[in-house]
Scaffold this active site. Structure first.
Site, PDB file in Angstrom:
ATOM      1  N   GLU A 169      62.215  63.391  20.952  1.00 51.02           N
ATOM      2  CA  GLU A 169      60.843  63.210  20.516  1.00 51.02           C
ATOM      3  C   GLU A 169      60.725  61.931  19.678  1.00 51.02           C
ATOM      4  O   GLU A 169      61.601  61.664  18.880  1.00 51.02           O
ATOM      5  CB  GLU A 169      60.363  64.394  19.666  1.00 51.02           C
ATOM      6  CG  GLU A 169      58.842  64.371  19.532  1.00 51.02           C
ATOM      7  CD  GLU A 169      58.309  65.510  18.675  1.00 51.02           C
ATOM      8  OE1 GLU A 169      59.067  66.095  17.901  1.00 51.02           O
ATOM      9  OE2 GLU A 169      57.114  65.799  18.795  1.00 51.02           O
ATOM     10  N   GLU A 341      61.238  74.771  12.088  1.00 49.93           N
ATOM     11  CA  GLU A 341      61.675  74.504  13.470  1.00 49.93           C
ATOM     12  C   GLU A 341      61.474  75.730  14.359  1.00 49.93           C
ATOM     13  O   GLU A 341      61.103  75.605  15.533  1.00 49.93           O
ATOM     14  CB  GLU A 341      63.137  74.060  13.503  1.00 49.93           C
ATOM     15  CG  GLU A 341      63.447  72.794  12.712  1.00 49.93           C
ATOM     16  CD  GLU A 341      62.564  71.621  13.069  1.00 49.93           C
ATOM     17  OE1 GLU A 341      62.112  71.527  14.221  1.00 49.93           O
ATOM     18  OE2 GLU A 341      62.293  70.799  12.169  1.00 49.93           O
ATOM     19  N   HIS A 344      58.054  76.137  15.676  1.00 52.78           N
ATOM     20  CA  HIS A 344      57.811  75.270  16.832  1.00 52.78           C
ATOM     21  C   HIS A 344      58.195  75.932  18.153  1.00 52.78           C
ATOM     22  O   HIS A 344      57.738  75.498  19.211  1.00 52.78           O
ATOM     23  CB  HIS A 344      58.644  73.989  16.715  1.00 52.78           C
ATOM     24  CG  HIS A 344      58.048  72.922  15.855  1.00 52.78           C
ATOM     25  ND1 HIS A 344      56.746  72.508  15.973  1.00 52.78           N
ATOM     26  CD2 HIS A 344      58.595  72.154  14.889  1.00 52.78           C
ATOM     27  CE1 HIS A 344      56.522  71.526  15.105  1.00 52.78           C
ATOM     28  NE2 HIS A 344      57.632  71.294  14.429  1.00 52.78           N
TER      29      HIS A 344
HETATM   30 ZN   LIG Z   1      58.137  69.836  13.062  1.00 50.58          ZN
END
Ligand SMILES: [Zn+2]
Length: 894
Positions: A169, A341, A344
């Site tokens: 990313e 995290e 996500h």
């Molecule tokens: Zn993040």
């Protein structure tokens, strides 16, 4: 991405864009599992859509290169003679396209390095239909965290070792596999890797098979992923151990370099604790068969973890709890990063923003969810106050004309990288906290559940979330949400004189815009928001009103002390009349800690910007009670440090500030004790380390003397300082170091084995206030000694006390420094070094750097740093004058 790195002192990422996304009708293109929105920005022609990638890689870790093969199943949706994919730093030797049931066609390959694309031209037009594109290629293994990258470390046997990881990313999957590398092109992935027989290989999915290739290598094939965006693909290999647990019917694991399993227990337990909580909150069980969190030895100045689906990556210092060096703050950060995290896995991975304009949907939500989860499992950590601290971080950026709306317009890869800033994360999460308070927690969660159900495996825009929450019953939410996400900046609620009417406090309010660097213009033509404003006047939880336009009359039951924004969920600043402010100051010790924190933060910002005298904020600072909540006391001590720095060049004022802080906080530190105690609460432990660091920074004599004593003791016994306070005490020593003590620290750094200890010690070397030692740290940073992933952070830590020297050094050593800086953060790196400085001579230097090295569209971090430095330089004389006057009127020993 990612959760950002918390360095020894927080250095904010900057990256600023303005304007907002234009909305237009969705022209949807079918993909079978998803749709591609033809109105999204793209570098790829909308002629083909991939559905499945089979990728085979053979890394050559020793020579930092790899070979790859990809077979991509795709659908041509519009007749074309060529296919265009994203590629960066790959060399493609062969391209073959086979129509379903037809004969292969050889493609002519053309690379466009500037646009990061490759195009394959074919001898005849490709009719719409299904095809397989087969590519043979090779690529680079990087030494910073982009694409496939290597981390070198010392293993448990004391030997040099190298492990490989990926970081994709925002736009770096294209460094690993030629791909439609934009978030809306979701596809399934099959990955096979040829790795040394003795090593472990990890990816998003569990291993499907492993085949001995007979030459010391094995071919590991992983199960097929669900449809997902390319930036979520993950691969790692090395001499790893893995520990696991079962939670809610899934296998959760932590993968780390061999021999470090004990340090991973805390993170594994947290992972197992959080997973069922999220299954329930999101109303859908975690969809993959396993969830790993993979530890990387080393670090990046730009991020600390990444939410690859099923295989989170986290740098060691934010995943492994190491009794030799980890503090209470580290422990809490490990939990927080993991919660972020893991959120996500749903918000980002299962449901993904369609384009980087809406990155905040991922990051704001994950940040907010991490805080919520922390408050749920650890109510004694002060998470409610952390939420306000994050809001203040966002407002620090949002108060400048160089800010941008939460929903922003991203056009380039570089702008996508810059979008990972405090507005996206922390304004994002603050707005969500405000909206959740407005909607009510149950309605909000119901809305999130229906959003997950409706958009699973698909892509969304911000408006899809608001529609889902309103649909769950949050009437009026859309107007508030839209105003706060599509407009930049901070509302200012300025109160007039309040009156007591029939047992209610009634107060007129002018609603305008708070600004640091354009106060006059913001006052003349302020933006307007629908603002949910809660008010109390001494009884109960008060009232909630949603204002609009520029004037309102607020009313609260009771005629006691007027407090606007109790609980601090609102994203705005409050300017009281002098009488109201004085009453609030007198009541300050009795306010809830979260309100003490919020009112003090508001006061400091309003005084700094010139909306009220500096004395008004300093009076509040001096009103913090001796037994204040640990986070409020911490804020108090940090504020004295900030004031101390602001008075650089005025030793008399600095000495008075040191005395003030010492009088306020040394007794508290004595009471806590200088070493850990049985029965310490988490906040006791946190505050102890923080007071040591802050008082040490001020040169508080008791603390400095203890630091010197401990340095002597450490030379006799490396365990003389407990691990949980090591960074704090060594920080005191480093800041106040002379040549001798600096060398002692240097030897400790060079001898440290664990990557977390190593990076901590090397960073500390940069914190020396002494000019000669700071310069020595810079020279050391660009030598081979610290190791590639430590150098950039060492330079950043040197900039803390020496921004001008550090900038001059970086600009005169660009060829040496640039290789240490991740490609994804390079445009912000120079800006970060200097943005807290008030030295106006830095402005033309960073502007000249930008002109020479950064494309015009990508210069916003530099523009922001320049605006900030100019504002600080312009306002410093006023603020310093008022600080000196206040100190004279309030002698510490009176
Ligand atoms: Zn993040």
């Amino acid at each position: 991405m990612k959760i950002r790195l918390f360095l020894l002192s927080a250095v904010a990422l900057t990256g600023l864009l303005s304007g907002c996304r234009s909305t237009s009708g969705q022209q949807a293109i079918e993909t079978g599992t998803d749709t591609i929105d033809a109105t999204l920005p793209t570098q790829l022609p909308r002629t083909a859509i991939p559905s499945h990638y089979a990728v085979e890689v053979t890394p050559h870790a020793d020579r930092l290169a790899f070979d790859g093969k990809a077979a991509i199943d795709l659908k041509v949706i519009k007749a074309t003679r060529e296919l265009v994919v994203n590629v960066a730093d790959l060399s493609i030797t062969q391209a073959t396209l086979t129509p379903k049931g037809g004969q292969p066609l050889a493609g002519t390959i053309a690379i466009d390095a500037d646009n990061q694309t490759a195009s394959f031209a074919f001898p005849r037009e490709l009719a719409p239909g299904e095809y397989r594109l087969e590519l043979t290629y090779s690529g680079k293994i990087n030494t910073v965290a982009n694409g496939l990258f290597a981390l070198d470390y010392t293993n448990v046997d004391g030997q040099p070792a190298r492990a490989l990881f990926t970081q994709f990313e925002a736009s770096d999957a294209r460094r690993f596999v030629p791909s439609w590398d934009e978030p809306d092109y979701k596809a399934r992935f099959d990955l096979t890797a040829r790795v040394p027989q003795k090593d472990m290989a990890v990816s998003n999915m569990p291993e499907a098979s492993s085949k001995d290739l007979g030459n010391g290598l094995k071919a590991v094939t992983f199960q097929t992923t669900p449809v997902m965006s390319s930036y979520l693909l993950f691969f790692a290999t090395g001499d790893f151990d893995r520990i696991t647990k079962t939670a809610a019917g899934r296998e959760v694991g932590v993968v780390m370099s061999r021999g470090n399993g004990d340090k991973a227990r805390y993170a594994l337990d947290a992972e197992a604790q959080i997973l069922p909580y999220y299954n329930d909150y999101f109303g859908r069980p975690y969809p993959l068969p396993k969830l790993d969190n993979v530890a990387g030895p080393g670090q990046s100045v730009f991020f600390s973890a990444m939410e690859n689906w099923g295989a989170i990556f986290t740098f060691e210092r934010r995943l492994l709890l190491d009794p030799a060096i980890s503090s209470e703050a580290d422990k809490q950060a490990i939990f927080g990063v993991e919660a972020h995290e893991m959120a996500h896995m749903w918000f980002g991975d299962l449901v993904t923003m369609a384009w980087w304009d809406d990155l905040w949907l991922n990051e704001g939500f994950a940040s907010w969810m991490a805080n919520k989860t922390t408050q749920h499992f650890h109510p004694d950590w002060g998470g409610d106050i952390d939420q306000i601290a994050d809001r203040e971080g966002a407002m620090g950026l949002d108060a400048f004309s160089t800010t941008h709306p939460v929903v922003q317009h991203v056009r380039t890869v570089e702008q996508a990288n810059q979008a990972f800033d405090d507005i996206t994360y922390d304004k994002g999460q603050s707005i969500i906290a405000m909206l959740e308070a407005f909607a009510g927690a149950d309605v909000w969660r119901q809305g999130i559940r229906s959003y997950m159900a409706k958009f699973a495996y698909r892509n969304t825009r911000t408006s899809d979330l608001w529609a889902a929450i309103e649909g769950a019953g949050a009437k009026g939410l859309n107007e508030v949400a839209r105003d706060f996400t599509t407009q930049p900046g901070i509302p200012l609620v300025q109160l007039g004189n309040s009156r007591c009417v029939n047992g209610n406090t009634v107060v007129p309010a002018t609603l305008s815009q708070f600004s640091n660097d354009r106060r006059q213009q913001a006052a003349a033509s302020p933006l307007a928001w629908h603002i949910p404003i809660r008010a109390t006047a001494g009884t109960g939880s008060g009232s909630l009103q949603v204002t609009q336009g520029h004037n309102a009359t607020l009313s609260a039951p009771g005629c006691g002390i007027l407090l606007i924004n109790p609980g601090q969920a609102g994203y705005f600043r409050v300017l009281y009349t002098p009488q109201q402010a004085d009453a609030l100051r007198q009541a300050f010790p009795k306010l809830q800690p979260v309100d003490q924190y919020g009112v003090l933060s508001d006061g400091l910002a309003l005084s700094d910007a010139g909306y009220q005298p500096v004395a008004r904020a300093l009076d509040l600072l001096a009103s913090i009670p001796a037994d204040a909540h640990a986070k409020v006391a911490q804020k108090g001590a940090e504020t004295w440090v900030a004031l101390f720095r602001q008075m650089d060049g005025n030793p008399a004022a600095q000495s008075a500030i040191r005395d003030q802080a010492s009088r306020a906080y040394w007794p508290r530190l004595q009471k806590l004790g200088l070493t850990p105690r049985d029965g310490d609460s988490p906040l006791d432990a946190l505050l102890r380390a923080s007071l040591i660091a802050n008082l040490g920074e001020l040169g508080e004599p008791h603390v400095v003397a203890e630091g010197q004593r401990l340095l002597g003791a450490l030379q006799r016994d490396p365990k003389a300082v407990p691990g949980s306070l090591k960074a704090a005490w060594l920080g005191v020593i480093a800041g106040n170091a002379d040549a001798n003590s600096w060398e002692v620290l240097h030897r400790m750094a060079a001898a440290a084995r664990s990557s977390t200890e190593r990076s901590t010690y090397y960073h500390l070397l940069g914190l020396a206030k002494n000019d000669t030692l700071a310069r020595r740290a810079l020279d050391l940073a660009i030598s081979k000694e610290p190791g590639a992933t430590i150098s950039a952070g060492m330079i950043t830590s040197t900039a803390e006390n020496h921004p001008t020297m550090t900038l001059d050094f970086v600009l005169s050593h660009l060829p040496q420094v640039t290789p240490f800086v991740d490609l994804s953060g390079s445009s912000g790196y120079v800006a970060e070094l200097v943005e807290d400085s008030a030295d106006a001579t830095l402005i033309p230097k960073i502007q000249a750097y930008a002109a020479a090295h950064i494309k015009p569209d990508d210069r916003r971090p530099i523009d922001h740093a320049a605006a900030r430095i100019k504002w600080k330089a312009d306002n410093a004389p006023r603020i310093q004058r008022e600080i000196v006057a206040w100190l004279k009127a309030h002698p510490a020993n009176a």
